[in-house]
Design a protein around this motif. Structure first.
Motif, PDB file in Angstrom:
ATOM      1  N   TRP A 105       0.831  -1.195   0.000  1.00  0.00           N
ATOM      2  CA  TRP A 105       0.000   0.000   0.000  1.00  0.00           C
ATOM      3  C   TRP A 105       0.875   1.258   0.000  1.00  0.00           C
ATOM      4  CZ3 TRP A 105      -5.208  -0.916  -0.157  1.00  0.00           C
ATOM      5  CH2 TRP A 105      -5.663  -2.166   0.295  1.00  0.00           C
ATOM      6  N   GLN A 106       0.333   2.321  -0.565  1.00  0.00           N
ATOM      7  CA  GLN A 106       1.001   3.611  -0.450  1.00  0.00           C
ATOM      8  C   GLN A 106       0.758   4.183   0.946  1.00  0.00           C
ATOM      9  OE1 GLN A 106       0.112   6.500  -3.529  1.00  0.00           O
ATOM     10  NE2 GLN A 106      -0.212   4.894  -5.053  1.00  0.00           N
ATOM     11  N   PRO A 107       1.776   4.799   1.567  1.00  0.00           N
ATOM     12  CA  PRO A 107       1.543   5.456   2.854  1.00  0.00           C
ATOM     13  C   PRO A 107       0.423   6.490   2.738  1.00  0.00           C
ATOM     14  CG  PRO A 107       3.885   5.337   2.377  1.00  0.00           C
ATOM     15  CD  PRO A 107       3.176   4.901   1.125  1.00  0.00           C
ATOM     16  N   GLY A 108      -0.407   6.560   3.764  1.00  0.00           N
ATOM     17  CA  GLY A 108      -1.497   7.522   3.774  1.00  0.00           C
ATOM     18  C   GLY A 108      -2.780   7.047   3.127  1.00  0.00           C
ATOM     19  N   THR A 109      -2.786   5.850   2.559  1.00  0.00           N
ATOM     20  CA  THR A 109      -3.989   5.330   1.927  1.00  0.00           C
ATOM     21  C   THR A 109      -5.081   5.088   2.975  1.00  0.00           C
ATOM     22  OG1 THR A 109      -2.686   4.260   0.192  1.00  0.00           O
ATOM     23  CG2 THR A 109      -4.938   3.470   0.501  1.00  0.00           C
ATOM     24  N   PHE A 136      -9.857   1.572   7.865  1.00  0.00           N
ATOM     25  CA  PHE A 136      -8.560   1.723   8.532  1.00  0.00           C
ATOM     26  C   PHE A 136      -7.642   2.550   7.642  1.00  0.00           C
ATOM     27  CE2 PHE A 136      -8.369  -2.176   6.050  1.00  0.00           C
ATOM     28  CZ  PHE A 136      -7.115  -2.156   5.459  1.00  0.00           C
ATOM     29  N   SER A 137      -6.522   2.972   8.198  1.00  0.00           N
ATOM     30  CA  SER A 137      -5.583   3.823   7.477  1.00  0.00           C
ATOM     31  C   SER A 137      -4.217   3.163   7.390  1.00  0.00           C
ATOM     32  CB  SER A 137      -5.434   5.184   8.181  1.00  0.00           C
ATOM     33  OG  SER A 137      -6.672   5.857   8.246  1.00  0.00           O
ATOM     34  N   VAL A 138      -3.490   3.494   6.334  1.00  0.00           N
ATOM     35  CA  VAL A 138      -2.125   3.012   6.156  1.00  0.00           C
ATOM     36  C   VAL A 138      -1.167   4.122   6.586  1.00  0.00           C
ATOM     37  CG1 VAL A 138      -0.423   2.136   4.517  1.00  0.00           C
ATOM     38  CG2 VAL A 138      -2.845   1.533   4.246  1.00  0.00           C
ATOM     39  N   GLY A 139      -0.253   3.772   7.472  1.00  0.00           N
ATOM     40  CA  GLY A 139       0.689   4.758   7.990  1.00  0.00           C
ATOM     41  C   GLY A 139       1.946   4.845   7.152  1.00  0.00           C
ATOM     42  N   ARG A 140       3.053   5.117   7.814  1.00  0.00           N
ATOM     43  CA  ARG A 140       4.336   5.237   7.119  1.00  0.00           C
ATOM     44  C   ARG A 140       4.792   3.897   6.574  1.00  0.00           C
ATOM     45  NH1 ARG A 140       5.162   1.731   9.729  1.00  0.00           N
ATOM     46  NH2 ARG A 140       6.199   1.444  11.731  1.00  0.00           N
ATOM     47  N   ASP A 141       5.813   3.896   5.735  1.00  0.00           N
ATOM     48  CA  ASP A 141       6.286   2.698   5.051  1.00  0.00           C
ATOM     49  C   ASP A 141       7.545   2.179   5.742  1.00  0.00           C
ATOM     50  OD1 ASP A 141       6.427   0.807   2.830  1.00  0.00           O
ATOM     51  OD2 ASP A 141       8.146   1.973   2.139  1.00  0.00           O
ATOM     52  N   ASP A 158      10.352   4.673   4.895  1.00  0.00           N
ATOM     53  CA  ASP A 158      10.173   5.652   3.816  1.00  0.00           C
ATOM     54  C   ASP A 158      11.444   5.806   2.989  1.00  0.00           C
ATOM     55  OD1 ASP A 158       7.526   6.176   4.606  1.00  0.00           O
ATOM     56  OD2 ASP A 158       8.211   7.620   6.108  1.00  0.00           O
ATOM     57  N   GLY A 159      12.115   4.670   2.766  1.00  0.00           N
ATOM     58  CA  GLY A 159      13.306   4.665   1.925  1.00  0.00           C
ATOM     59  C   GLY A 159      14.580   5.076   2.607  1.00  0.00           C
ATOM     60  N   HIS A 160      14.536   5.402   3.905  1.00  0.00           N
ATOM     61  CA  HIS A 160      15.717   5.853   4.624  1.00  0.00           C
ATOM     62  C   HIS A 160      16.089   4.856   5.713  1.00  0.00           C
ATOM     63  CE1 HIS A 160      15.383   9.738   2.635  1.00  0.00           C
ATOM     64  NE2 HIS A 160      14.111   9.782   3.002  1.00  0.00           N
ATOM     65  N   LEU A 161      17.377   4.596   5.841  1.00  0.00           N
ATOM     66  CA  LEU A 161      17.860   3.680   6.867  1.00  0.00           C
ATOM     67  C   LEU A 161      17.644   4.280   8.249  1.00  0.00           C
ATOM     68  CD1 LEU A 161      19.461   1.120   7.709  1.00  0.00           C
ATOM     69  CD2 LEU A 161      21.543   2.494   7.478  1.00  0.00           C
TER      70      LEU A 161
END
Length: 301
Positions: A105-109, A136-141, A158-161
């Motif tokens: 899912w995309q974050p925020g969906t 329900f909601s999708v949070g950060r990735d 969100d792509g960051h270590l």
């Protein structure tokens, strides 16, 4: 996962224990808890309404009766989202229907599960009784990768270590499954008893801290206060779980406490470089290990 079928834990050879105890997640629910006459069925669902979940969330329905007309039942179950995304069901046997998109899912969906099962005949003489929406909601990735060979877990958001944590995975005798697994439950403290997963009396730990379920068969990421600190990052000594250094009672400032605080239901943990097989897609919410064609092939529609 999930939370919907904790009572149906499989007794398999990989894993640390059944879990259960003091947790911080809502309980699964159905629209009715009473049988009706004539016989009826409901789908016990997860995630729960109003929750925020990770981008790896798989929606799961465990039906209280065996379903013979899968197509009729699946037509009564749909998922909408903002932004819109195609979501397809996959049947695991005749009592479980999981649903997911082709990719995370995309974050925020914002997602809504529509249950329109009232009056639907799932098997001769047995009709559904649910008509409700579950939003329900999708949070950060956030996705984490456990490397069994290097004894590390790399946490990426969100792509960051975020952090690389030293871990201890399953020993040579009790290896950890490979593959993508989803956090389906969180327990601040839980009991892990080897007899619940086929290990007899090898262990019975009443106060395992910071435990997060990955499979129905008993694989967890959890805190470990009983192994020497040098084990983490150097050796694999568990019965199949992924262990993080912790202290008795659980510490928020330990690696296990940190990861527990950073994680939510629906986050994924992928295990690589283990000598074990890939986890079965119906063992917990492990359906991301199936390709999209493999997933959609088990839809009844």
């Amino acid at each position: 996962m999930i939370a919907a079928a904790v009572a149906a834990l499989a007794v398999l050879t990989a894993g640390c224990g059944a879990g259960g105890g003091t947790d911080d997640k809502p309980r699964p629910s159905a629209s009715t808890g009473q049988a009706t006459k004539p016989p009826s069925f409901v789908g016990v669902y997860s995630p729960e309404t109003g929750t925020t979940v990770g981008t790896g969330m798989i929606i799961s329905l465990d039906f209280t009766r065996h379903i013979t007309d899968r197509a009729a039942v699946e037509r009564g179950v749909s998922v909408t989202s903002v932004p819109p995304v195609e979501v397809t069901g996959h049947w695991f046997g005749d009592q479980r229907l999981d649903l997911r998109p082709a990719r995370f899912w995309q974050p925020g969906t914002r997602v809504t599960l529509h249950l329109r099962l009232r009056g639907v005949m799932g098997t001769p003489g047995v009709r559904g009784v649910q008509s409700k929406d579950v939003a329900f909601s999708v949070g950060r990735d956030q996705h984490s990768t456990v490397d069994v060979l290097t004894h590390t877990m790399t946490v990426v958001r969100d792509g960051h270590l975020l952090r690389v944590l030293p871990i201890s995975a399953g020993s040579d005798q009790h290896t950890t499954y490979n593959g993508i697994m989803m956090i389906s439950e969180k327990y601040k403290v839980t009991r892990m008893n080897g007899s619940t997963v086929g290990f007899g009396g090898e262990y019975d730990i009443p106060d395992v801290p910071h435990a997060m379920r990955l499979t129905r068969s008993g694989t967890f990421v959890h805190g470990n206060y009983w192994s020497p600190p040098y084990v983490f990052g150097t050796r694999n000594v568990s019965h199949g779980c992924v262990g993080l250094r912790d202290r008795k009672g659980g510490g928020a400032d330990t690696p296990a406490g940190w990861f527990y605080g950073q994680s939510i239901v629906g986050d994924t943990v992928e295990v690589v470089n283990s000598p074990d097989a890939t986890v079965a897609p119906d063992n917990g919410m492990s359906g991301w290990n199936l390709s999209w064609p493999e997933w959609t092939a088990e839809s009844a529609l």
